[in-house]
Design a protein around this motif. Structure first.
Motif, PDB file in Angstrom:
ATOM      1  N   THR A  31       0.842  -1.212   0.000  1.00  0.00           N
ATOM      2  CA  THR A  31       0.000   0.000   0.000  1.00  0.00           C
ATOM      3  C   THR A  31       0.869   1.251   0.000  1.00  0.00           C
ATOM      4  O   THR A  31       0.525   2.241  -0.649  1.00  0.00           O
ATOM      5  N   ALA A  32       2.004   1.209   0.701  1.00  0.00           N
ATOM      6  CA  ALA A  32       2.908   2.362   0.708  1.00  0.00           C
ATOM      7  C   ALA A  32       3.446   2.621  -0.699  1.00  0.00           C
ATOM      8  O   ALA A  32       3.475   3.763  -1.161  1.00  0.00           O
ATOM      9  N   ARG A  33       3.857   1.562  -1.384  1.00  0.00           N
ATOM     10  CA  ARG A  33       4.382   1.687  -2.746  1.00  0.00           C
ATOM     11  C   ARG A  33       3.286   2.186  -3.696  1.00  0.00           C
ATOM     12  O   ARG A  33       3.520   3.063  -4.534  1.00  0.00           O
ATOM     13  N   GLY A  34       2.094   1.616  -3.574  1.00  0.00           N
ATOM     14  CA  GLY A  34       0.980   2.044  -4.428  1.00  0.00           C
ATOM     15  C   GLY A  34       0.612   3.496  -4.199  1.00  0.00           C
ATOM     16  O   GLY A  34       0.348   4.244  -5.147  1.00  0.00           O
ATOM     17  N   LEU A  35       0.593   3.909  -2.926  1.00  0.00           N
ATOM     18  CA  LEU A  35       0.267   5.290  -2.594  1.00  0.00           C
ATOM     19  C   LEU A  35       1.333   6.246  -3.135  1.00  0.00           C
ATOM     20  O   LEU A  35       1.012   7.295  -3.696  1.00  0.00           O
ATOM     21  N   GLU A  36       2.583   5.868  -3.004  1.00  0.00           N
ATOM     22  CA  GLU A  36       3.669   6.686  -3.538  1.00  0.00           C
ATOM     23  C   GLU A  36       3.581   6.781  -5.060  1.00  0.00           C
ATOM     24  O   GLU A  36       3.772   7.851  -5.651  1.00  0.00           O
TER      25      GLU A  36
END
Length: 119
Positions: A31-36
């Protein structure tokens, strides 16, 4: 000036909201990678450097698109030709991109179809 497709902007905003919620519920590397990734893409598409500015610019872009659509539909319903939105009005509604880009590559390696430099 190249103006992003409102459908693409709307999809990005929806994805941003969904990932923001997912990240708030459970912080995972995915989710962190997707949000970034989606934050970067929104910033590039709107010519901004912060997600807050990108969301605000996307809202302006979508509002301008709705006005154009409503004006076009009103012109078609009246039997005439749809009124054109001047380039000056579009430039006032959407902030210009400050750096030229020939393609937009997301963090996960996906390339968004952008032809030529963005101005």
């Amino acid at each position: 000036m190249l103006v992003p497709d409102p459908k693409v902007v709307r999809r990005l905003l929806t994805r941003y909201a969904a990932l923001k919620i997912a990240y708030a519920e459970k912080e995972t590397p995915e989710t962190a990678r997707g949000l970034e990734d989606v934050t970067y893409t929104l910033c590039v598409m709107t010519g901004t450097t912060s997600v807050r500015d990108a969301v605000a610019a996307a809202d302006v872009l979508l509002a301008a698109g709705e006005k154009r659509r409503d004006a076009r539909q009103a012109g078609l319903l009246a039997g005439g030709t749809p009124p054109a939105l001047s380039p000056k009005a579009v430039s006032a509604a959407v902030p210009p991109l400050t750096r030229p880009h020939t393609e937009v590559r997301t963090l996960n390696g996906m390339t968004l179809g952008v032809s030529g430099p963005l101005h």
